[in-house]
Design a protein around this motif. Structure first.
Motif, PDB file in Angstrom:
ATOM      1  N   LEU A 101       0.821  -1.165  -0.079  1.00  0.00           N
ATOM      2  CA  LEU A 101       0.153  -0.059  -0.036  1.00  0.00           C
ATOM      3  C   LEU A 101       0.721   1.275  -0.080  1.00  0.00           C
ATOM      4  O   LEU A 101       0.577   2.224  -0.773  1.00  0.00           O
ATOM      5  N   TYR A 102       1.875   0.914   0.542  1.00  0.00           N
ATOM      6  CA  TYR A 102       2.858   2.327   0.744  1.00  0.00           C
ATOM      7  C   TYR A 102       3.552   2.632  -0.764  1.00  0.00           C
ATOM      8  O   TYR A 102       3.357   3.917  -0.888  1.00  0.00           O
ATOM      9  N   GLY A 103       3.709   1.480  -1.478  1.00  0.00           N
ATOM     10  CA  GLY A 103       4.209   1.831  -2.687  1.00  0.00           C
ATOM     11  C   GLY A 103       3.330   2.177  -3.542  1.00  0.00           C
ATOM     12  O   GLY A 103       3.676   3.149  -4.372  1.00  0.00           O
ATOM     13  N   VAL A 104       2.218   1.881  -3.411  1.00  0.00           N
ATOM     14  CA  VAL A 104       0.920   2.376  -4.513  1.00  0.00           C
ATOM     15  C   VAL A 104       0.656   3.635  -3.975  1.00  0.00           C
ATOM     16  O   VAL A 104       0.610   4.672  -4.871  1.00  0.00           O
ATOM     17  N   MET A 105       0.395   4.291  -2.811  1.00  0.00           N
ATOM     18  CA  MET A 105       0.357   5.470  -2.646  1.00  0.00           C
ATOM     19  C   MET A 105       1.133   6.611  -2.710  1.00  0.00           C
ATOM     20  O   MET A 105       0.959   7.743  -3.312  1.00  0.00           O
ATOM     21  N   TYR A 106       2.531   6.350  -2.460  1.00  0.00           N
ATOM     22  CA  TYR A 106       3.711   7.126  -2.852  1.00  0.00           C
ATOM     23  C   TYR A 106       4.197   7.270  -4.330  1.00  0.00           C
ATOM     24  O   TYR A 106       5.139   8.005  -4.476  1.00  0.00           O
ATOM     25  N   THR A 107       3.600   6.172  -5.067  1.00  0.00           N
ATOM     26  CA  THR A 107       4.252   6.253  -6.655  1.00  0.00           C
ATOM     27  C   THR A 107       3.157   6.894  -7.650  1.00  0.00           C
ATOM     28  O   THR A 107       3.667   6.848  -8.661  1.00  0.00           O
ATOM     29  N   ARG A 108       1.920   6.948  -7.123  1.00  0.00           N
ATOM     30  CA  ARG A 108       0.898   7.378  -7.772  1.00  0.00           C
ATOM     31  C   ARG A 108       0.121   8.588  -7.556  1.00  0.00           C
ATOM     32  O   ARG A 108       0.172   8.909  -6.421  1.00  0.00           O
ATOM     33  N   THR A 307     -12.384  11.858   2.732  1.00  0.00           N
ATOM     34  CA  THR A 307     -11.065  11.057   2.184  1.00  0.00           C
ATOM     35  C   THR A 307     -10.305  11.058   3.417  1.00  0.00           C
ATOM     36  O   THR A 307      -9.988  11.901   4.216  1.00  0.00           O
ATOM     37  N   LEU A 308      -9.679   9.789   3.565  1.00  0.00           N
ATOM     38  CA  LEU A 308      -8.774   9.378   4.430  1.00  0.00           C
ATOM     39  C   LEU A 308      -7.356   9.932   4.145  1.00  0.00           C
ATOM     40  O   LEU A 308      -6.984   9.718   3.047  1.00  0.00           O
ATOM     41  N   ARG A 309      -6.727  10.802   4.996  1.00  0.00           N
ATOM     42  CA  ARG A 309      -5.626  11.677   4.783  1.00  0.00           C
ATOM     43  C   ARG A 309      -4.531  11.028   5.777  1.00  0.00           C
ATOM     44  O   ARG A 309      -4.825  11.067   7.142  1.00  0.00           O
ATOM     45  N   LEU A 310      -3.288  11.244   5.374  1.00  0.00           N
ATOM     46  CA  LEU A 310      -2.351  10.925   6.377  1.00  0.00           C
ATOM     47  C   LEU A 310      -1.602  12.241   6.529  1.00  0.00           C
ATOM     48  O   LEU A 310      -1.184  12.836   7.812  1.00  0.00           O
ATOM     49  N   SER A 311      -1.727  13.611   5.657  1.00  0.00           N
ATOM     50  CA  SER A 311      -1.405  14.736   5.741  1.00  0.00           C
ATOM     51  C   SER A 311      -2.041  15.443   4.625  1.00  0.00           C
ATOM     52  O   SER A 311      -3.125  15.017   4.130  1.00  0.00           O
ATOM     53  N   ASP A 312      -1.716  16.713   4.494  1.00  0.00           N
ATOM     54  CA  ASP A 312      -2.566  17.604   3.600  1.00  0.00           C
ATOM     55  C   ASP A 312      -2.091  17.315   2.329  1.00  0.00           C
ATOM     56  O   ASP A 312      -2.849  17.340   1.230  1.00  0.00           O
ATOM     57  N   SER A 313      -0.844  16.749   1.986  1.00  0.00           N
ATOM     58  CA  SER A 313      -0.365  16.301   0.574  1.00  0.00           C
ATOM     59  C   SER A 313      -0.097  14.819   0.418  1.00  0.00           C
ATOM     60  O   SER A 313      -0.034  14.341  -0.684  1.00  0.00           O
ATOM     61  N   VAL A 314      -0.652  13.808   1.491  1.00  0.00           N
ATOM     62  CA  VAL A 314      -0.658  12.570   1.182  1.00  0.00           C
ATOM     63  C   VAL A 314      -2.044  11.863   1.478  1.00  0.00           C
ATOM     64  O   VAL A 314      -2.654  12.201   2.761  1.00  0.00           O
ATOM     65  N   VAL A 315      -2.809  11.437   0.622  1.00  0.00           N
ATOM     66  CA  VAL A 315      -4.197  10.790   0.967  1.00  0.00           C
ATOM     67  C   VAL A 315      -4.112   9.391   0.357  1.00  0.00           C
ATOM     68  O   VAL A 315      -3.487   8.891  -0.335  1.00  0.00           O
ATOM     69  N   PHE A 316      -5.041   8.945   1.096  1.00  0.00           N
ATOM     70  CA  PHE A 316      -5.399   7.297   0.543  1.00  0.00           C
ATOM     71  C   PHE A 316      -6.303   7.254  -0.623  1.00  0.00           C
ATOM     72  O   PHE A 316      -7.064   8.025  -1.013  1.00  0.00           O
ATOM     73  N   PRO A 317      -6.142   6.447  -1.635  1.00  0.00           N
ATOM     74  CA  PRO A 317      -6.784   6.354  -2.696  1.00  0.00           C
ATOM     75  C   PRO A 317      -8.358   5.878  -2.495  1.00  0.00           C
ATOM     76  O   PRO A 317      -8.990   5.252  -3.413  1.00  0.00           O
TER      77      PRO A 317
END
Length: 405
Positions: A101-108, A307-317
């Motif tokens: 999931l980390y790879g999918v979230m931070y690469t797309r 939307t589920l967010r880790l921060s303002d710039s990182v969101v879950f799809p």
């Protein structure tokens, strides 16, 4: 510190050694290069020590010759932690899923925010970006920002500034449009100042040109206030043409008429609320309800997206869409003229204030009921600047033109 971490990575064992032949045990360890750390002798026949996992395994081969017993007190290090976690399949599966999931979230790309100038066609710009590959789920490494910016400036010539800002797995589209230049009169042209509104002149301030009105004069729309034809200012002088500039303040009157029905339809909420849920994964939507909407009845529809967010710039799809339907019944409510007076006066005065280039000094109004509606007739008095520039077709008088050099 580094040595301790190295030992923990390879594992270590804390043991208790008992027996009458402790010196023989220590000589055995020295002869076979078995390293004992943190030794502590608590009795004549009891000893505590720490060994690495490798030394502990070698020690077991020689214990029969010492006449001592070795008891394990504590195990430490990565090998024992891994052994303890090995049968926990769910934990390891969750860890692998988290890594994936980390790879999918931070690469797309999973979120797109737009800051597009209202003067620009936002829908067309987003469609063109989709053509260039900027869409939900696109790998971040595939977004060539300089090339996309260059292409968008070619396709949209009205864009003066365009940027794609990538933060985490979110992207912000910024586009600023070209401002339409105001029409300006030629500074070398012959210009006069005319009345943009009728009224009674209060003050005249001519920076250039010849004033043709004075305080107290009544003027109509289009009347000349400051002429571009300037008469001689000294004996023997001549007429000349110029670009007239200045301000003219006047007392003006504005007539406003407005109507408002006294029978108003009012919403009476019944308290019945229905909710529908949907999951949005990437650019795919999964409705968790049957049908396409609420059929029958009158209701207000409210859509909320979480939307589920880790921060303002990182969101879950993944987003949860909640559609709430609040049902109501229409009721007819009768109002009196006095009840709507304040609101009607406020709106009428606000509309006049936005139109004038000055201040409101006074107003008179009449409010009455006619055919089931409240009719407002208002006269607003103001002091405002009524001068506006316009081309002047004046010519120098012929008798004066002959005297010009």
């Amino acid at each position: 510190m580094i040595g301790r971490l190295w030992l923990l990575a390879h594992g270590q064992v804390r043991v208790r050694v008992t027996g009458a032949s402790l010196p023989r045990f220590l000589n055995l360890c020295a002869r076979h290069s078995l390293i004992l750390r943190r030794m502590k002798r608590t009795a004549w026949n009891e000893l505590y020590a720490t060994l690495s996992v490798g030394d502990f395994r070698r020690l077991r081969q020689h214990m029969g010759r010492t006449g001592c017993r070795v008891h394990i007190v504590r195990r430490q290090g990565a090998p024992f932690w891994i052994e303890r976690l090995r049968p926990r399949v769910v934990l390891w599966g969750g860890l692998l899923l988290l890594i994936a999931l980390y790879g999918v979230m931070y690469t797309r790309l999973w979120a797109i925010e737009t800051r597009i100038d209202p003067r620009l066609p936002a829908a067309e710009i987003m469609c063109q970006l989709d053509t260039l590959g900027v869409r939900i789920g696109t790998p971040l490494r595939a977004i060539d920002v300089p090339a996309i910016r260059w292409r968008m400036l070619q396709w949209q010539p009205d864009i003066t500034f365009f940027a794609l800002n990538i933060r985490g797995n979110s992207l912000t589209v910024e586009a600023v449009g070209r401002k339409t230049p105001e029409e300006l009169l030629d500074q070398d042209a012959v210009v006069k100042v005319v009345a943009s509104r009728g009224g009674v002149v209060r003050t005249v301030r001519a920076l250039e040109g010849q004033p043709v009105v004075q305080p107290g004069d009544a003027v109509s729309v289009g009347d000349t206030l400051i002429s571009g034809l300037v008469p001689p200012t000294r004996e023997g002088g001549g007429y000349h043409l110029t670009h007239a500039r200045g301000t003219v303040e006047a007392y003006t009157a504005h007539t406003v008429q407005a109507a408002r029905p006294l029978q108003m339809a009012k919403k009476q909420y019944t308290g019945k609320v229905r909710r529908q849920y949907a999951l949005v994964m990437g650019n795919k939507r999964l409705n968790l309800y049957i049908g396409s909407g609420i059929a029958g009845g009158t209701c207000d529809k409210i859509i909320e997206t979480r939307t589920l967010r880790l921060s303002d710039s990182v969101v879950f799809p993944v987003s949860l869409v909640i559609q709430s339907f609040a049902f109501y019944e229409r009721e007819t409510a009768a109002q009196t003229v006095d009840a709507v007076r304040g609101q009607m006066l406020s709106r009428a005065l606000g509309a006049v204030t936005e139109e004038i280039d000055g201040t409101v000094t006074d107003h008179t109004e009449t409010l009455c009921e006619e055919n089931g509606a409240a009719i407002l007739r208002m006269t607003v008095h103001a002091v405002e600047q009524i001068g506006a520039e316009a081309l002047d077709d004046s010519t120098i008088p012929e008798e004066t033109a002959e005297d010009l050099p």
